[in-house]
Design a protein around this motif. Structure first.
Motif, mmCIF file in Angstrom:
data_model
loop_
_atom_site.group_PDB
_atom_site.id
_atom_site.type_symbol
_atom_site.label_atom_id
_atom_site.label_comp_id
_atom_site.label_asym_id
_atom_site.label_seq_id
_atom_site.Cartn_x
_atom_site.Cartn_y
_atom_site.Cartn_z
ATOM 1 N N TYR A 135 0.850 -1.188 0.000
ATOM 2 C CA TYR A 135 0.000 0.000 0.000
ATOM 3 C C TYR A 135 0.890 1.245 0.000
ATOM 4 O O TYR A 135 2.036 1.208 0.452
ATOM 5 C CB TYR A 135 -0.903 0.013 1.232
ATOM 6 N N LYS A 148 -3.696 0.925 -3.230
ATOM 7 C CA LYS A 148 -3.418 -0.505 -3.151
ATOM 8 C C LYS A 148 -2.592 -0.906 -4.365
ATOM 9 O O LYS A 148 -2.939 -0.565 -5.501
ATOM 10 C CB LYS A 148 -4.732 -1.284 -3.110
ATOM 11 N N TRP A 198 -11.811 -1.493 1.136
ATOM 12 C CA TRP A 198 -10.691 -2.438 1.076
ATOM 13 C C TRP A 198 -9.596 -2.127 2.103
ATOM 14 O O TRP A 198 -8.550 -2.770 2.104
ATOM 15 C CB TRP A 198 -10.086 -2.468 -0.333
#
Length: 519
Positions: A135, A148, A198
């Motif tokens: 990340y 991401k 996410w």
């Protein structure tokens, strides 16, 4: 890097807290270097209301952009890429501000939406850090971007209003900050990060990594670098632990802003806003269950530039960051290509053949390879002491993709490629006892390769090494008797080889000696 087809690219990044101009000289797809940089604190978001940007903030921004434009015109710059981010895109009077900039200054600012801002920041990172599964966190003045990455490619990103300046203006009402305000900031951070589906709390994973950029992250790293007496002049690849961030946050929380300004490594103009930004870093790390964050010098500006630099590729990220990092530095400083490549070839042949003695593998071979390519860069400053100048260039510029330890080893190998007994010197804090042995053996190999190419004519085609418990014998394969290379190797490299491999060293040639050398 001297090339008739080079051009200068200017990147303007008008952020919520600071405005920056970077000027890069480049031959697209070949090499680039930073030529100049200007940073100005504009605090564009300061005093922003529902009506938009304040008149004072607009005036500061216009003054700075006018300065940047004049600087680019005088340099001169061939192409300017001017951008603006969260403050302008969030402001009700943002369109009017853009029109004013265009009419009065002649700059057509490109306003990046949150996801594009995340994308370009990640693009800059991926051309500096090889990141397979991880990340990217970019904390600016007005917003924070989380991206991401999978397979060294940007997969998705999100922007949330968690910039260091925005949080400070919204929640900090006392100096030093009150516990109630700290709690309010933390709750606000949690609520906004919860909107990123996410980014829910993860289970610990060994190979997951987090890379950070932006002023908050870099200043936290600078504080820790001072604390460690970090010997490199760059933060490329610096790793900041969660424990270090926690220590710094505890310090910041109890100090007055005026006292924070005395902290070594912290930019004085960021003293009032860094604590809020640090809270964001801490929460993201906790969610990802990551114990450290790797620092990237590259970010949004470099991402914008590198999209242009790699425009001919299917995806604007170089396949091997480390390899290109070395090649780019070599090209920038006008390396002697034929000589460097032959030294690298000979060094690699020696390394491979001596593997049963030294026991090293591909990681050490890569360090030797890089040092062989860069060992003579210092001649661009002066031939005298050029081995020292090579080390200086590497230490000051850094090598994207390499860790601080690896950068130190490469720099030291160039430092000792000619003479002297290899020593960690000021880089001892980065190196282990085993690393000192690696330095000694790789320096011996590189020095021998250098003096086997002393005539700079690739006279020595190949080498063969054989040894027993007491001796190490090297045979040079050459079409013509390598008198210069034999003489230089025996005089300048033999003693270090003996020290490194603990055997008496002999060197000979398959070619017949010339009578004129009296042999």
């Amino acid at each position: 890097m001297i090339a008739n087809n080079s051009q200068r690219i200017g990147i303007i990044d008008l952020g919520s807290n600071t405005a920056r101009l970077v000027i890069l000289r480049t031959v697209p797809g070949y090499a680039y270097r930073l030529e100049d940089e200007i940073r100005e604190v504009v605090r564009l978001r300061e005093g922003m209301t529902e009506a938009g940007l304040s008149e004072t903030a607009v005036a500061r921004a216009l003054f700075t952009l006018r300065l940047f434009k004049r600087f680019c015109d005088n340099y001169p710059v061939d192409h300017i890429i001017p951008t603006a981010t969260s403050a302008v895109r969030d402001a009700a009077n943002g369109p009017a501000f853009l029109q004013k900039v265009s009419t009065e200054i002649g700059l057509d600012l490109q306003v990046l939406d949150g996801e594009r801002e995340a994308y370009y920041g990640t693009l800059g990172v991926l051309n500096e850090v090889q990141l397979d599964n991880g990340y990217v966190l970019d904390i600016g003045g007005g917003s924070a971007q989380v991206s991401k990455v999978r397979g060294n490619r940007y997969q998705k990103g999100a922007s949330v209003p968690l910039g260091a300046l925005a949080l400070t203006e919204q929640f900090v009402r006392s100096d030093p900050i009150e516990p109630a305000d700290v709690a309010a900031i933390k709750q606000h951070i949690v609520s906004h990060l919860d909107t990123i589906g996410w980014l829910k709390k993860k289970q610990p994973q060994a190979h997951r990594r987090l890379v950070g950029l932006g002023g908050t992250v870099r200043n936290l790293a600078k504080i820790e670098a001072v604390r460690q007496n970090h010997p490199l002049n760059t933060l490329h690849g610096f790793v900041l632990s969660r424990a270090s961030i926690q220590e710094t946050m505890q310090l910041l929380e109890r100090l007055l802003v005026s006292e924070r300004r005395q902290i070594s490594g912290l930019s004085r103009d960021r003293a009032d806003i860094i604590f809020a930004g640090a809270l964001v870093v801490a929460e993201v790390m906790d969610r990802l269950q990551i114990g450290s964050i790797t620092i990237s010098k590259n970010g949004l500006r470099e991402g914008l530039f590198l999209e242009l630099f790699w425009h001919h590729l299917d995806y604007p990220v170089v396949a091997n960051v480390r390899r290109f990092s070395v090649l780019n530095m070599a090209r920038v400083y006008n390396y002697q290509k034929a000589h460097a490549r032959h030294v690298r070839y000979l060094a690699t042949r020696l390394f491979n053949q001596l593997a049963p003695l030294h026991g090293y593998g591909s990681p050490e071979r890569e360090l030797l390879d890089a040092a062989a390519m860069l060992h003579d860069l210092g001649t661009i400053i002066s031939y005298d002491d050029h081995h020292k100048h090579s080390q200086t260039l590497i230490v000051n510029s850094g090598l994207p993709g390499f860790s601080p330890r690896e950068t130190a080893l490469i720099a030291l190998l160039t430092r000792y490629h000619r003479k002297g007994k290899p020593s960690p010197n000021e880089f001892a804090s980065l190196l282990s006892v085993d690393d000192q042995t690696i330095l000694l053996r790789l320096a011996a190999i590189l020095r021998l390769a250098e003096f086997l190419e002393r005539g700079r004519n690739a006279n020595v085609d190949d080498v063969t090494a054989v040894w027993d418990d007491n001796t190490l014998r090297l045979t040079l394969i050459a079409d013509e008797y390598p008198a210069v290379e034999l003489w230089e190797a025996e005089r300048n490299a033999a003693s270090l080889m003996e020290l490194a491999f603990e055997r008496q060293f002999f060197v000979e040639s398959t070619a017949v000696p010339d009578i004129q050398f009296g042999i």
